[in-house]
Design a protein around this motif. Sequence first.
Motif, PDB file in Angstrom:
ATOM      1  N   TYR A  83       0.658  -1.012  -0.039  1.00 61.54           N
ATOM      2  CA  TYR A  83       0.054  -0.024  -0.046  1.00 61.54           C
ATOM      3  C   TYR A  83       1.080   1.067  -0.293  1.00 61.54           C
ATOM      4  CZ  TYR A  83       1.403  -0.193   5.383  1.00 61.54           C
ATOM      5  OH  TYR A  83       1.898  -0.914   6.175  1.00 61.54           O
ATOM      6  N   ARG A  84       0.130   2.363  -0.434  1.00 61.24           N
ATOM      7  CA  ARG A  84       0.980   3.769  -0.270  1.00 61.24           C
ATOM      8  C   ARG A  84       0.383   4.575   0.822  1.00 61.24           C
ATOM      9  NH1 ARG A  84       1.802   5.526  -5.919  1.00 61.24           N
ATOM     10  NH2 ARG A  84       3.801   4.292  -6.335  1.00 61.24           N
ATOM     11  N   LEU A  85       0.931   5.179   1.110  1.00 62.55           N
ATOM     12  CA  LEU A  85       0.409   6.294   2.278  1.00 62.55           C
ATOM     13  C   LEU A  85       1.560   7.647   1.915  1.00 62.55           C
ATOM     14  CD1 LEU A  85       1.720   5.223   5.790  1.00 62.55           C
ATOM     15  CD2 LEU A  85      -0.514   5.250   4.417  1.00 62.55           C
ATOM     16  N   VAL A  86       0.255   8.517   1.708  1.00 63.77           N
ATOM     17  CA  VAL A  86       0.759  10.000   0.702  1.00 63.77           C
ATOM     18  C   VAL A  86       0.271  10.993   1.818  1.00 63.77           C
ATOM     19  CG1 VAL A  86       0.428  11.195  -1.211  1.00 63.77           C
ATOM     20  CG2 VAL A  86       1.027   9.105  -1.118  1.00 63.77           C
ATOM     21  N   ILE A  87       0.908  12.635   2.084  1.00 62.98           N
ATOM     22  CA  ILE A  87       0.866  13.362   2.422  1.00 62.98           C
ATOM     23  C   ILE A  87       0.499  14.396   1.269  1.00 62.98           C
ATOM     24  CG2 ILE A  87       0.580  15.261   4.031  1.00 62.98           C
ATOM     25  CD1 ILE A  87       1.177  12.966   5.972  1.00 62.98           C
ATOM     26  N   ASN A  88      -0.706  15.024   1.089  1.00 62.22           N
ATOM     27  CA  ASN A  88      -0.276  16.138   0.291  1.00 62.22           C
ATOM     28  C   ASN A  88      -0.330  17.536   0.949  1.00 62.22           C
ATOM     29  OD1 ASN A  88      -0.634  14.857  -2.866  1.00 62.22           O
ATOM     30  ND2 ASN A  88      -3.037  14.573  -1.894  1.00 62.22           N
ATOM     31  N   GLN A  89       0.419  18.182   0.269  1.00 58.73           N
ATOM     32  CA  GLN A  89       0.764  19.541   1.360  1.00 58.73           C
ATOM     33  C   GLN A  89       0.441  20.509  -0.099  1.00 58.73           C
ATOM     34  OE1 GLN A  89       1.701  20.299   4.527  1.00 58.73           O
ATOM     35  NE2 GLN A  89       0.160  19.047   4.518  1.00 58.73           N
ATOM     36  N   LYS A  90       0.311  21.773   0.446  1.00 59.69           N
ATOM     37  CA  LYS A  90      -0.590  22.644  -1.013  1.00 59.69           C
ATOM     38  C   LYS A  90      -0.685  22.563  -1.900  1.00 59.69           C
ATOM     39  CE  LYS A  90       1.693  24.596   3.210  1.00 59.69           C
ATOM     40  NZ  LYS A  90       2.887  25.984   3.296  1.00 59.69           N
ATOM     41  N   SER A  91      -0.489  23.631  -2.519  1.00 56.25           N
ATOM     42  CA  SER A  91      -1.065  23.526  -4.192  1.00 56.25           C
ATOM     43  C   SER A  91      -0.222  23.326  -4.827  1.00 56.25           C
ATOM     44  CB  SER A  91      -1.158  25.162  -4.367  1.00 56.25           C
ATOM     45  OG  SER A  91      -0.236  26.007  -5.011  1.00 56.25           O
ATOM     46  N   ASP A  92       0.552  22.729  -5.306  1.00 55.56           N
ATOM     47  CA  ASP A  92       1.119  22.121  -6.054  1.00 55.56           C
ATOM     48  C   ASP A  92       1.117  20.767  -5.869  1.00 55.56           C
ATOM     49  OD1 ASP A  92       2.612  24.227  -7.770  1.00 55.56           O
ATOM     50  OD2 ASP A  92       4.522  23.444  -6.750  1.00 55.56           O
TER      51      ASP A  92
END
Length: 114
Positions: A83-92
């Motif tokens: 599995y993959r864990l992702v945290i998106n931060q801000k617009s890019d």
Amino acid sequence: MSVECIFCNIKNKQIPSDILFEDDYCFVINDINPVAPVHLLVVPNNHFTYLDNLTDDFAPVIFKMFEAAKNMAFSKGVSESGYRLVINQKSDAGQEIPHLHLHLTAGTKLKSLG
Ligand code: 5GP
Ligand code: ZN
């Protein structure tokens, strides 16, 4: 807690959602627009916008979020396949909801990030 925040409102039960797990630190829901057969969101109970605001006080919450992700991967039967864990931060990164959350995606071959 911001009443305009979707995740705060899910936590407050102002917006209905299938909460798969919750404890004193975080909760887990299915993503409304899944990009993989398993697509969960692990969300801290208390509103927290960006990692910019991270302090030592937040250490137990970060630990509990990863623990919840690991446990959900087991219960969804993907801990062996991966599995993959992702945290998106801000617009890019395309962050849509400014309340910190971990995406857990699994159940198919995920596209390489490299
Ligand atoms: P971000 O882009 O902020 O990293 O991720 C936000 C995620 O929340 C998106 O994948 C989106 O599909 C999901 N989402 C947006 N609104 C809702 C909602 O009302 N309920 C649930 N369960 N997920 C949502
Ligand atoms: Zn919030």
